[in-house]
Design a protein around this motif. Structure first.
Motif, PDB file in Angstrom:
ATOM      1  N   TYR A   8      52.438  84.264  47.949  1.00 13.85           N
ATOM      2  CA  TYR A   8      51.319  83.199  48.066  1.00 13.85           C
ATOM      3  C   TYR A   8      50.287  83.876  49.290  1.00 13.85           C
ATOM      4  CZ  TYR A   8      48.819  79.088  48.453  1.00 13.85           C
ATOM      5  OH  TYR A   8      47.905  78.079  48.450  1.00 13.85           O
ATOM      6  N   ARG A  12      46.454  84.836  48.148  1.00 14.53           N
ATOM      7  CA  ARG A  12      45.813  83.635  49.037  1.00 14.53           C
ATOM      8  C   ARG A  12      44.338  83.889  48.663  1.00 14.53           C
ATOM      9  NH1 ARG A  12      43.083  80.338  49.272  1.00 14.53           N
ATOM     10  NH2 ARG A  12      42.485  78.945  50.849  1.00 14.53           N
ATOM     11  N   ILE A  15      43.320  82.157  45.313  1.00 12.73           N
ATOM     12  CA  ILE A  15      43.633  80.723  45.285  1.00 12.73           C
ATOM     13  C   ILE A  15      42.397  79.873  45.585  1.00 12.73           C
ATOM     14  CG2 ILE A  15      45.128  79.081  45.782  1.00 12.73           C
ATOM     15  CD1 ILE A  15      47.278  81.087  46.057  1.00 12.73           C
ATOM     16  N   ASP A  20      45.699  77.075  40.700  1.00 16.31           N
ATOM     17  CA  ASP A  20      46.142  78.573  41.168  1.00 16.31           C
ATOM     18  C   ASP A  20      47.234  78.538  41.851  1.00 16.31           C
ATOM     19  OD1 ASP A  20      43.567  79.347  39.967  1.00 16.31           O
ATOM     20  OD2 ASP A  20      42.616  79.332  41.758  1.00 16.31           O
ATOM     21  N   ALA A  21      47.580  77.615  42.861  1.00 12.41           N
ATOM     22  CA  ALA A  21      48.866  77.413  43.745  1.00 12.41           C
ATOM     23  C   ALA A  21      49.771  77.067  42.689  1.00 12.41           C
ATOM     24  CB  ALA A  21      48.542  76.428  44.816  1.00 12.41           C
ATOM     25  N   CYS A  24      51.028  80.257  40.664  1.00 13.66           N
ATOM     26  CA  CYS A  24      51.965  81.174  41.664  1.00 13.66           C
ATOM     27  C   CYS A  24      53.312  80.511  41.726  1.00 13.66           C
ATOM     28  CB  CYS A  24      51.437  81.200  43.148  1.00 13.66           C
ATOM     29  SG  CYS A  24      49.776  82.013  43.434  1.00 13.66           S
ATOM     30  N   ILE A 112      51.429  70.009  44.308  1.00 13.85           N
ATOM     31  CA  ILE A 112      50.345  70.826  45.133  1.00 13.85           C
ATOM     32  C   ILE A 112      49.706  69.721  45.742  1.00 13.85           C
ATOM     33  CG2 ILE A 112      48.530  72.266  45.164  1.00 13.85           C
ATOM     34  CD1 ILE A 112      51.232  73.534  44.085  1.00 13.85           C
ATOM     35  N   LEU A 117      45.670  74.247  50.639  1.00 20.99           N
ATOM     36  CA  LEU A 117      45.872  75.480  50.146  1.00 20.99           C
ATOM     37  C   LEU A 117      45.613  76.768  50.946  1.00 20.99           C
ATOM     38  CD1 LEU A 117      43.090  74.714  46.909  1.00 20.99           C
ATOM     39  CD2 LEU A 117      45.630  74.587  47.027  1.00 20.99           C
ATOM     40  N   PHE A 120      50.345  77.782  53.548  1.00 21.41           N
ATOM     41  CA  PHE A 120      51.691  77.774  52.477  1.00 21.41           C
ATOM     42  C   PHE A 120      52.698  76.655  52.921  1.00 21.41           C
ATOM     43  CE2 PHE A 120      56.026  79.019  51.974  1.00 21.41           C
ATOM     44  CZ  PHE A 120      56.127  79.212  50.383  1.00 21.41           C
ATOM     45  N   VAL A 123      51.330  73.372  51.172  1.00 21.78           N
ATOM     46  CA  VAL A 123      50.589  73.433  50.096  1.00 21.78           C
ATOM     47  C   VAL A 123      51.707  73.017  49.033  1.00 21.78           C
ATOM     48  CG1 VAL A 123      51.072  75.628  49.364  1.00 21.78           C
ATOM     49  CG2 VAL A 123      49.272  74.526  48.217  1.00 21.78           C
ATOM     50  N   TYR A 124      52.766  73.207  49.334  1.00 24.49           N
ATOM     51  CA  TYR A 124      53.791  72.945  47.945  1.00 24.49           C
ATOM     52  C   TYR A 124      54.622  71.538  48.251  1.00 24.49           C
ATOM     53  CZ  TYR A 124      53.025  77.556  45.742  1.00 24.49           C
ATOM     54  OH  TYR A 124      52.282  78.570  45.111  1.00 24.49           O
TER      55      TYR A 124
END
Length: 271
Positions: A8, A12, A15, A20-21, A24, A112, A117, A120, A123-124
């Motif tokens: 990521y 980055r 993204i 986009d994330a 990944c 997400i 964004l 890291f 973001v998830y």
């Protein structure tokens, strides 16, 4: 998830949207299951090499992402198309060698956080669920890479000494050919009674059927093979054969037997 964080960080700059994330994350799951990315687009490009990184131009089309993968053993090649439909991403994956197809629909907002964004670690979300969806919806239907499947037939080669005609269901003989039969134990032993009925291999005596010749009690000296006067001619019983007499052994009874007389009044119809 080890490995996704440096990936990521590397991607980055490219993204710019939540999808986009998500791509990944999906890409890294395929890498974890033994696949490497060849490039973007439907057709191969010059000097392609397998890589754990995303190829150049992977994020060019925000509506349809097209990526190609190959297993580490070169046995499988996958074509991945990620199509955006409103707020959902439809993953369509085809194995080019077997023409098998698998698909999974993911809601982008379930995995997400669009406002993070740049971070890291934020973001998830629900990554265990995403991992399960990819494994059950894509990896399992298409099958694992061939290098894992090759390990299973090796179990059949572990014992090369087995004969080709070996039958695991065949029952081995109870007594090898050429061996002597077990000797008869003493019939007077209290532990011999019923022993043969309890022995599944039939190597003992003392069952419920009594052999008069081996009963252990005094018997008149007779040889069934020489015949029984008044009952069997000589040679009627093979030598050594088991013989169950069908009458009292020895000479006939000299005195009357109560069982030979009729009961009192047997011919009286009124009794």
């Amino acid at each position: 998830m080890a490995g996704l964080e440096p990936l990521y960080a590397w991607a980055r700059a490219a993204i710019s949207r939540p999808q986009d994330a998500l791509i990944c994350g999906v890409h890294w799951e395929l890498v974890r299951h033994g696949y490497r990315c060849l490039g973007a687009g439907d057709q191969p490009g010059p000097d392609e090499r397998k890589s754990e990184l995303l190829p150049a131009g992977w994020e060019a089309n925000k509506e349809v992402y097209t990526l190609r993968y190959k297993s580490t053993d070169d046995a499988r090649e996958l074509l991945l198309k990620a199509i955006m439909v409103e707020d959902s991403m439809i993953l369509n994956v085809m194995d080019r060698s077997s023409q098998k197809v698998a698909d999974v629909t993911l809601a982008v907002a379930d995995y997400i956080n669009p406002e993070h964004l740049d971070d890291f670690h934020k973001v998830y979300k629900n990554m265990e669920e995403l991992r399960t969806r990819i494994a059950s919806g894509i990896i399992a239907p298409l099958g694992p890479p061939a290098e894992k499947a090759k390990k299973e037939p090796e179990a059949e080669k572990k014992d090369p000494d087995l004969h080709q005609d070996y039958d695991p269901l065949r029952v081995s003989p109870r007594q090898p050919a050429g061996t002597r039969a077990p000797s008869w134990p003493s019939p007077l032993s209290p532990f011999a009674v019923g022993g043969e009925d309890l022995d599944p291999f039939g190597g003992r005596s003392g069952g419920m059927i009594v052999d008069p010749l081996r009963s252990g009690f005094p018997q008149p000296g007779i040889d069934p093979s020489s015949g029984i006067p008044g009952r069997l001619p000589p040679g009627a019983v093979p030598p050594g054969a088991r013989f169950d007499p069908f009458g009292p052994l020895g000479a006939g009874r000299s005195r009357p037997d109560p069982d030979h007389l009729p009961p009192p009044g047997y011919d009286d119809m009124f009794m």
